[in-house]
Design a protein around this motif. Sequence first.
Motif, PDB file in Angstrom:
ATOM      1  N   LEU A 165      17.014  45.900  95.164  1.00 55.83           N
ATOM      2  CA  LEU A 165      17.531  44.821  95.914  1.00 55.83           C
ATOM      3  C   LEU A 165      17.281  44.918  97.487  1.00 55.83           C
ATOM      4  CD1 LEU A 165      19.738  42.680  95.136  1.00 55.83           C
ATOM      5  CD2 LEU A 165      21.554  44.352  95.548  1.00 55.83           C
ATOM      6  N   SER A 166      17.098  43.708  97.973  1.00 53.92           N
ATOM      7  CA  SER A 166      16.868  43.551  99.328  1.00 53.92           C
ATOM      8  C   SER A 166      17.501  42.304  99.979  1.00 53.92           C
ATOM      9  CB  SER A 166      15.228  43.319  99.515  1.00 53.92           C
ATOM     10  OG  SER A 166      14.744  44.722  99.176  1.00 53.92           O
ATOM     11  N   LYS A 167      17.647  42.530 101.453  1.00 52.94           N
ATOM     12  CA  LYS A 167      18.259  41.216 102.161  1.00 52.94           C
ATOM     13  C   LYS A 167      17.661  41.434 103.588  1.00 52.94           C
ATOM     14  CE  LYS A 167      20.855  37.834 103.073  1.00 52.94           C
ATOM     15  NZ  LYS A 167      20.754  36.338 102.427  1.00 52.94           N
ATOM     16  N   GLU A 168      17.141  40.298 104.090  1.00 53.76           N
ATOM     17  CA  GLU A 168      16.558  40.094 105.432  1.00 53.76           C
ATOM     18  C   GLU A 168      17.280  38.750 106.068  1.00 53.76           C
ATOM     19  OE1 GLU A 168      12.468  40.022 105.401  1.00 53.76           O
ATOM     20  OE2 GLU A 168      12.135  41.715 104.379  1.00 53.76           O
ATOM     21  N   TYR A 169      17.586  38.894 107.208  1.00 54.05           N
ATOM     22  CA  TYR A 169      18.366  37.763 108.002  1.00 54.05           C
ATOM     23  C   TYR A 169      17.142  37.282 109.007  1.00 54.05           C
ATOM     24  CZ  TYR A 169      22.712  39.380 106.050  1.00 54.05           C
ATOM     25  OH  TYR A 169      23.780  39.798 105.120  1.00 54.05           O
ATOM     26  N   PRO A 170      16.540  36.312 108.916  1.00 52.75           N
ATOM     27  CA  PRO A 170      15.547  35.615 109.699  1.00 52.75           C
ATOM     28  C   PRO A 170      16.249  35.386 111.101  1.00 52.75           C
ATOM     29  CG  PRO A 170      16.425  33.937 108.355  1.00 52.75           C
ATOM     30  CD  PRO A 170      16.729  35.018 107.886  1.00 52.75           C
ATOM     31  N   ILE A 171      15.524  35.897 112.250  1.00 53.36           N
ATOM     32  CA  ILE A 171      15.783  35.622 113.660  1.00 53.36           C
ATOM     33  C   ILE A 171      15.063  34.604 114.268  1.00 53.36           C
ATOM     34  CG2 ILE A 171      15.997  36.822 115.785  1.00 53.36           C
ATOM     35  CD1 ILE A 171      18.184  37.853 113.798  1.00 53.36           C
ATOM     36  N   ARG A 172      15.711  33.673 115.050  1.00 51.23           N
ATOM     37  CA  ARG A 172      14.806  32.549 115.537  1.00 51.23           C
ATOM     38  C   ARG A 172      14.947  32.669 116.895  1.00 51.23           C
ATOM     39  NH1 ARG A 172      12.859  29.390 111.431  1.00 51.23           N
ATOM     40  NH2 ARG A 172      13.897  29.593 109.356  1.00 51.23           N
ATOM     41  N   GLY A 173      14.169  32.053 117.816  1.00 49.72           N
ATOM     42  CA  GLY A 173      13.974  32.065 119.167  1.00 49.72           C
ATOM     43  C   GLY A 173      14.987  31.310 119.791  1.00 49.72           C
ATOM     44  N   GLY A 174      15.125  30.028 119.172  1.00 50.66           N
ATOM     45  CA  GLY A 174      16.399  29.112 119.465  1.00 50.66           C
ATOM     46  C   GLY A 174      16.293  27.826 118.868  1.00 50.66           C
ATOM     47  N   PHE A 175      16.757  26.514 119.327  1.00 48.85           N
ATOM     48  CA  PHE A 175      16.877  25.519 118.342  1.00 48.85           C
ATOM     49  C   PHE A 175      15.386  25.265 118.009  1.00 48.85           C
ATOM     50  CE2 PHE A 175      17.256  20.773 118.147  1.00 48.85           C
ATOM     51  CZ  PHE A 175      18.187  20.809 116.943  1.00 48.85           C
ATOM     52  N   LEU A 176      15.079  24.808 116.727  1.00 49.14           N
ATOM     53  CA  LEU A 176      13.773  24.571 116.417  1.00 49.14           C
ATOM     54  C   LEU A 176      12.541  25.300 116.518  1.00 49.14           C
ATOM     55  CD1 LEU A 176      14.229  20.433 116.856  1.00 49.14           C
ATOM     56  CD2 LEU A 176      14.556  21.926 114.984  1.00 49.14           C
ATOM     57  N   SER A 177      12.875  26.531 116.856  1.00 49.02           N
ATOM     58  CA  SER A 177      11.750  27.376 117.423  1.00 49.02           C
ATOM     59  C   SER A 177      11.472  28.079 115.855  1.00 49.02           C
ATOM     60  CB  SER A 177      12.129  28.311 118.367  1.00 49.02           C
ATOM     61  OG  SER A 177      13.147  29.308 117.893  1.00 49.02           O
ATOM     62  N   SER A 178      10.176  28.790 116.115  1.00 45.25           N
ATOM     63  CA  SER A 178       9.549  29.440 114.862  1.00 45.25           C
ATOM     64  C   SER A 178      10.408  30.557 114.837  1.00 45.25           C
ATOM     65  CB  SER A 178       8.184  29.694 115.276  1.00 45.25           C
ATOM     66  OG  SER A 178       7.690  30.246 116.216  1.00 45.25           O
ATOM     67  N   GLY A 221      11.399  36.989 113.953  1.00 49.21           N
ATOM     68  CA  GLY A 221      11.296  38.308 113.020  1.00 49.21           C
ATOM     69  C   GLY A 221      12.643  38.344 111.864  1.00 49.21           C
ATOM     70  N   ALA A 222      12.810  39.365 111.233  1.00 47.87           N
ATOM     71  CA  ALA A 222      13.932  39.345 110.432  1.00 47.87           C
ATOM     72  C   ALA A 222      14.613  40.952 110.548  1.00 47.87           C
ATOM     73  CB  ALA A 222      13.252  39.301 109.071  1.00 47.87           C
ATOM     74  N   ILE A 223      16.221  40.834 110.587  1.00 47.92           N
ATOM     75  CA  ILE A 223      16.584  41.863 110.343  1.00 47.92           C
ATOM     76  C   ILE A 223      16.600  42.526 108.932  1.00 47.92           C
ATOM     77  CG2 ILE A 223      19.314  42.847 110.509  1.00 47.92           C
ATOM     78  CD1 ILE A 223      19.655  41.001 112.828  1.00 47.92           C
ATOM     79  N   LYS A 224      16.330  43.615 108.590  1.00 49.17           N
ATOM     80  CA  LYS A 224      16.382  44.227 107.227  1.00 49.17           C
ATOM     81  C   LYS A 224      17.610  44.948 106.925  1.00 49.17           C
ATOM     82  CE  LYS A 224      11.093  44.319 107.318  1.00 49.17           C
ATOM     83  NZ  LYS A 224      10.060  44.943 107.612  1.00 49.17           N
ATOM     84  N   ALA A 225      18.588  44.354 106.400  1.00 48.37           N
ATOM     85  CA  ALA A 225      19.776  44.794 106.104  1.00 48.37           C
ATOM     86  C   ALA A 225      20.001  45.705 105.018  1.00 48.37           C
ATOM     87  CB  ALA A 225      20.784  43.776 106.247  1.00 48.37           C
ATOM     88  N   VAL A 226      19.131  45.182 103.810  1.00 51.08           N
ATOM     89  CA  VAL A 226      18.962  46.250 102.685  1.00 51.08           C
ATOM     90  C   VAL A 226      17.698  46.310 102.164  1.00 51.08           C
ATOM     91  CG1 VAL A 226      19.779  46.270 100.394  1.00 51.08           C
ATOM     92  CG2 VAL A 226      21.507  45.598 101.984  1.00 51.08           C
ATOM     93  N   GLN A 227      17.293  47.222 101.816  1.00 49.30           N
ATOM     94  CA  GLN A 227      15.785  47.440 101.480  1.00 49.30           C
ATOM     95  C   GLN A 227      15.339  48.212 100.162  1.00 49.30           C
ATOM     96  OE1 GLN A 227      12.834  48.173 104.932  1.00 49.30           O
ATOM     97  NE2 GLN A 227      14.682  48.476 106.042  1.00 49.30           N
ATOM     98  N   ASN A 228      15.025  47.603  99.172  1.00 48.97           N
ATOM     99  CA  ASN A 228      14.405  48.083  98.178  1.00 48.97           C
ATOM    100  C   ASN A 228      15.635  49.072  97.122  1.00 48.97           C
ATOM    101  OD1 ASN A 228      12.836  48.360  95.951  1.00 48.97           O
ATOM    102  ND2 ASN A 228      11.821  50.107  96.880  1.00 48.97           N
ATOM    103  N   VAL A 229      16.917  48.705  97.104  1.00 45.47           N
ATOM    104  CA  VAL A 229      18.180  49.411  96.667  1.00 45.47           C
ATOM    105  C   VAL A 229      18.116  49.263  95.196  1.00 45.47           C
ATOM    106  CG1 VAL A 229      20.517  49.595  96.844  1.00 45.47           C
ATOM    107  CG2 VAL A 229      19.167  49.568  98.952  1.00 45.47           C
ATOM    108  N   SER A 230      18.176  50.413  94.432  1.00 44.68           N
ATOM    109  CA  SER A 230      18.194  50.440  93.031  1.00 44.68           C
ATOM    110  C   SER A 230      19.147  51.604  92.634  1.00 44.68           C
ATOM    111  CB  SER A 230      16.767  50.542  92.284  1.00 44.68           C
ATOM    112  OG  SER A 230      16.120  49.686  92.614  1.00 44.68           O
ATOM    113  N   PHE A 231      20.090  51.130  91.852  1.00 50.44           N
ATOM    114  CA  PHE A 231      21.005  52.177  91.288  1.00 50.44           C
ATOM    115  C   PHE A 231      21.888  51.480  89.871  1.00 50.44           C
ATOM    116  CE2 PHE A 231      23.376  49.791  94.417  1.00 50.44           C
ATOM    117  CZ  PHE A 231      25.003  49.474  93.418  1.00 50.44           C
ATOM    118  N   GLU A 232      22.296  52.522  89.398  1.00 44.71           N
ATOM    119  CA  GLU A 232      23.291  52.328  88.137  1.00 44.71           C
ATOM    120  C   GLU A 232      24.779  53.006  88.182  1.00 44.71           C
ATOM    121  OE1 GLU A 232      21.217  53.273  84.511  1.00 44.71           O
ATOM    122  OE2 GLU A 232      19.632  52.036  84.813  1.00 44.71           O
TER     123      GLU A 232
END
Length: 327
Positions: free
Chosen positions: A11-24, A27-38
Amino acid sequence: MNRAILKAVHLSKEYPIRGGFLSSKRGAIKAVQNVSFELPEGKTLGVVGESGCGKSTLARLLLRLEEPTSGEVIFDGENLANLPPSKLFAYRRKMQMVFQDPYSSLNPRLTVEEIIRDPLIVYRIGSRAEQLKRVEELLQKVGLSAETMKRYPHEFSGGQRQRIGVARALALNPKVVIADEPVSSLDVSVQAQVLNLLVSLQKEMGLTYLFITHDLSVVEFISDEIIVMYLGRIMEKGTTQTIFAKPAHPYTRALLEAVPRPEPKKRREKSLLPGETPSPLNPPSGCPFHPRCAFMIPDCKKTLPELEAVSAADPSRLAACIRKAEI
């Protein structure tokens, strides 16, 4: 061994970061990265880590309050990531959440009766008389009288409000309850009352808990197993007894050594954590913990360690550290 009722698979979750209105995209904030458990049925899995390590994001992903960037959430054999809203609605009644802040998680304009009855109304369970009877039963289960039904949240203490939150979470008879720092805003004596309540309800109703906290003394009391998170990744996983007796990751070791003990005259070796948690927008190369690690070697800066068994004798005991065998 109990079957796994809830699974996280890469399980992974990234939040994209943009420079401003209509900008490219920048980067991305990697909040959760490759988490696995039972999570075995009827057990409690504790999720521990500093603020900002991804614990609450993980909870929202498991309930699909947020969509994962990648990975799967398997609940009772069903992949929740593939469910349409109509089917997800039915599954949500089987997983409920107790929120961190009892002061903001209850609607101040609703009475206790309305707060606890609301899930029953949404899922169209029972007549009004049956719903009111259910509210009374739930209030008794959490140690409050039926007389409190007509009162408002501001008339209660923090501990009583959290009990109301627990009653609301149990209204639909869920199989799994996700508790996101449910006692962190309460006084120590009140914390003990709420924790004892959760333990007794688990035994009585056969509940399964995912318990999120930054307080190791709390997780030691309530959890069967623990996963330790840092910068969105799992650093270590194992039974509570094993992790507290012999941590295999430097981060877990530092967290345990920082816990106050009731023996002030007894000297203990401490490895204090220098610096602060790095930004998830720009994580360090290699092991994410290496800038703060007392056991760091040059390879730690280059290699991202996999979450692997500490020893062949106990394959369920996992750590993400290239020096786990030495530590």
